[in-house]
Scaffold this motif. Structure first.
Motif, PDB file in Angstrom:
ATOM      1  N   ASN A  54      -2.188   7.152   6.825  1.00  0.00           N
ATOM      2  CA  ASN A  54      -1.334   7.919   5.917  1.00  0.00           C
ATOM      3  C   ASN A  54       0.143   7.648   6.188  1.00  0.00           C
ATOM      4  O   ASN A  54       0.947   7.558   5.252  1.00  0.00           O
ATOM      5  N   THR A  55       0.486   7.524   7.461  1.00  0.00           N
ATOM      6  CA  THR A  55       1.880   7.244   7.813  1.00  0.00           C
ATOM      7  C   THR A  55       2.311   5.890   7.273  1.00  0.00           C
ATOM      8  O   THR A  55       3.407   5.754   6.715  1.00  0.00           O
ATOM      9  N   GLY A 115       5.151   5.309   4.501  1.00  0.00           N
ATOM     10  CA  GLY A 115       6.294   4.468   4.847  1.00  0.00           C
ATOM     11  C   GLY A 115       6.478   3.302   3.899  1.00  0.00           C
ATOM     12  O   GLY A 115       7.612   2.919   3.583  1.00  0.00           O
ATOM     13  N   LEU A 116       5.382   2.730   3.418  1.00  0.00           N
ATOM     14  CA  LEU A 116       5.473   1.608   2.479  1.00  0.00           C
ATOM     15  C   LEU A 116       5.965   2.050   1.103  1.00  0.00           C
ATOM     16  O   LEU A 116       6.475   1.235   0.329  1.00  0.00           O
ATOM     17  N   ALA A 117       5.818   3.319   0.794  1.00  0.00           N
ATOM     18  CA  ALA A 117       6.255   3.840  -0.507  1.00  0.00           C
ATOM     19  C   ALA A 117       7.676   4.404  -0.465  1.00  0.00           C
ATOM     20  O   ALA A 117       8.287   4.644  -1.502  1.00  0.00           O
ATOM     21  N   ALA A 118       8.195   4.602   0.738  1.00  0.00           N
ATOM     22  CA  ALA A 118       9.491   5.281   0.884  1.00  0.00           C
ATOM     23  C   ALA A 118      10.669   4.345   0.648  1.00  0.00           C
ATOM     24  O   ALA A 118      10.628   3.162   0.969  1.00  0.00           O
ATOM     25  N   THR A 119      11.709   4.909   0.073  1.00  0.00           N
ATOM     26  CA  THR A 119      12.973   4.194  -0.124  1.00  0.00           C
ATOM     27  C   THR A 119      14.110   5.107   0.316  1.00  0.00           C
ATOM     28  O   THR A 119      13.902   6.269   0.641  1.00  0.00           O
ATOM     29  N   ALA A 167       4.531  -2.036  10.657  1.00  0.00           N
ATOM     30  CA  ALA A 167       5.250  -1.489  11.812  1.00  0.00           C
ATOM     31  C   ALA A 167       6.525  -0.784  11.370  1.00  0.00           C
ATOM     32  O   ALA A 167       6.863   0.309  11.866  1.00  0.00           O
ATOM     33  N   TYR A 168       7.260  -1.388  10.430  1.00  0.00           N
ATOM     34  CA  TYR A 168       8.465  -0.762   9.888  1.00  0.00           C
ATOM     35  C   TYR A 168       8.109   0.553   9.204  1.00  0.00           C
ATOM     36  O   TYR A 168       8.835   1.553   9.345  1.00  0.00           O
ATOM     37  N   ALA A 169       7.026   0.566   8.452  1.00  0.00           N
ATOM     38  CA  ALA A 169       6.636   1.773   7.711  1.00  0.00           C
ATOM     39  C   ALA A 169       6.457   2.957   8.653  1.00  0.00           C
ATOM     40  O   ALA A 169       6.996   4.051   8.415  1.00  0.00           O
TER      41      ALA A 169
END
Length: 410
Positions: A169-170, A174-178, A216-218
């Motif tokens: 979920n994290t 994170g992949l959807a966040a801007t 990893a960034y996400a």
């Protein structure tokens, strides 16, 4: 060694030692003195030096929101037991009720000075990897069987399944966040752009880098933004293990049940480090956090590649050995630069360590236990400026350069 439930903790970032540990200790202390009307907290060492950037004061005030709270940052007093030290005192009508001296030792775990009641039970009788390996061989089991035998298969599998769901979920969040990560660095979130940045000449290696890095960034950006993450083994290093596991699930079509088993294997590695050394950046530098996370992820990948216990150990050892001496120097005390990028690099290194172990012979001279012992000694030898104080390394250079440029502009 303690239960894996004390290693993997689901909670909010950005720092397990600066937010999770103090929050848990404060909650217990508050509940013990529920009738108090005032609490006073004194932060020492790394908690004082980087507490603002790591939201230590914020999380303590939030935990004590119904009380009068006084927080003091003491950057001068030496911390002889642990660099993440704080005192919390309860008062009622001006009268001191009690004081705890708390050591936040990393991964959200804490100890209270002279308080036996807070000592967590050691449920694993083996204390290092060599002992674990010998026990496994004598009883003809693998590392996952070993964890199930000690902790109970149904109970630990259910717990690790929850951990894996939280990790997934994290990554998805994170992949959807801007937008911008909170803090004065005003750092743009990059996970989504990295994930979507498919090059026309993308090779298999570039694809691996793109995906591992984006995962990893996400997680790391969610952590830096105060989102929900899993300590693996800490908040600051929480992006490495999920990135490797998510990559292998997607690229190798591995079922969740197998990922859960790999989480158990990674947990054994993390537990060995936590028991015999440290997972605290304030105590041993970033080698203790990112180095341990890399070892955990490498061991998990090796397990999913169905390698034997010698190859799993070799993967973990390679991953840790080449992080020895890594400093912890977060700019402004935020878990952002160099922390986020460092998670991505470690994820790639973990995967490479596992694949490298496929090619290496079994007569390795360096055991995992030896490299863990070396990491701990190296961490103790590091100057305190390179142990999460933001007084050295990139943190010092960046601030000095920024100050100089602002002076020149004026």
């Amino acid at each position: 060694m303690q239960s894996l439930k004390e290693l993997y903790k689901i909670g909010n970032g950005p720092s397990s030692s600066h937010t999770m540990g103090p929050k848990r200790a404060t909650e217990i202390f508050k509940n013990k003195y529920i009738d108090a009307d005032k609490f006073k907290i004194i932060l020492y060492g790394s908690l004082a030096m980087t507490g603002k950037g790591h939201l230590t004061d914020y999380i303590i005030k939030e935990t004590l929101e119904d009380y009068e709270v006084e927080i003091e940052f003491d950057t001068q007093t030496e911390c002889h037991v642990h660099p993440n030290t704080f005192e919390i005192s309860a008062y009622q009508e001006g009268k001191l009720l009690d004081t705890w001296k708390v050591y936040s030792i990393g991964g959200g775990t804490f100890k209270v000075a002279k308080q036996e009641e807070t000592v967590l039970e050691e449920i694993y009788p083996q204390e290092n990897f060599n002992e674990i390996k010998e026990y496994i061989r004598n009883n003809q089991m693998d590392l996952y069987d070993y964890v199930c035998f000690v902790e109970g298969k149904e109970e630990i599998s259910e717990f690790l399944s929850q951990v894996w769901e939280a990790m997934k979920n994290t990554i998805k969040n994170g992949l959807a966040a801007t937008g911008v990560i909170p803090g004065k660095l005003q750092l743009q979130k990059r996970a989504k752009k990295i994930y979507e940045n498919k090059l026309n000449f993308e090779t298999e290696d570039i694809r691996k880098t793109r995906l591992l890095s984006s995962y990893a960034y996400a997680t790391s950006e969610e952590n830096a933004s105060g989102g929900v993450i899993v300590t693996a083994p800490t908040c600051g290093a929480s992006g490495v293990l999920p990135a490797v596991l998510y990559y292998m699930k997607e690229e190798y079509h591995i079922e969740d049940e197998e990922i859960v088993k790999a989480l158990a294997v990674a947990g054994v590695i993390g537990n060995v480090v936590k028991t015999n050394a440290s997972v605290s950046g304030a105590e041993c530098g970033c080698q203790a956090e990112i180095g341990t996370a890399c070892s955990m992820a490498a061991a998990a990948a090796a397990y999913l590649f169905k390698l034997d216990i010698d190859k799993i150990e070799n993967s973990a050892e390679v991953a840790m050995e080449h992080h020895l001496g890594l400093t912890c120097d977060p700019i402004y005390g935020y878990v952002q630069i160099p922390c986020i990028e460092r998670n991505a690099v470690a994820a790639m290194r973990a995967f490479d360590a596992a694949t490298l172990s496929l090619l290496l012979e079994k007569d390795k001279k360096i055991s995992f236990d030896l490299v863990v012992e070396t990491m701990y000694e190296t961490g103790k030898d590091l100057s305190k400026h390179y142990r999460e104080t933001s007084e050295g390394g990139l943190a010092k250079k960046y601030c000095r350069k920024k100050y100089f440029n602002e002076e020149m502009a004026n």
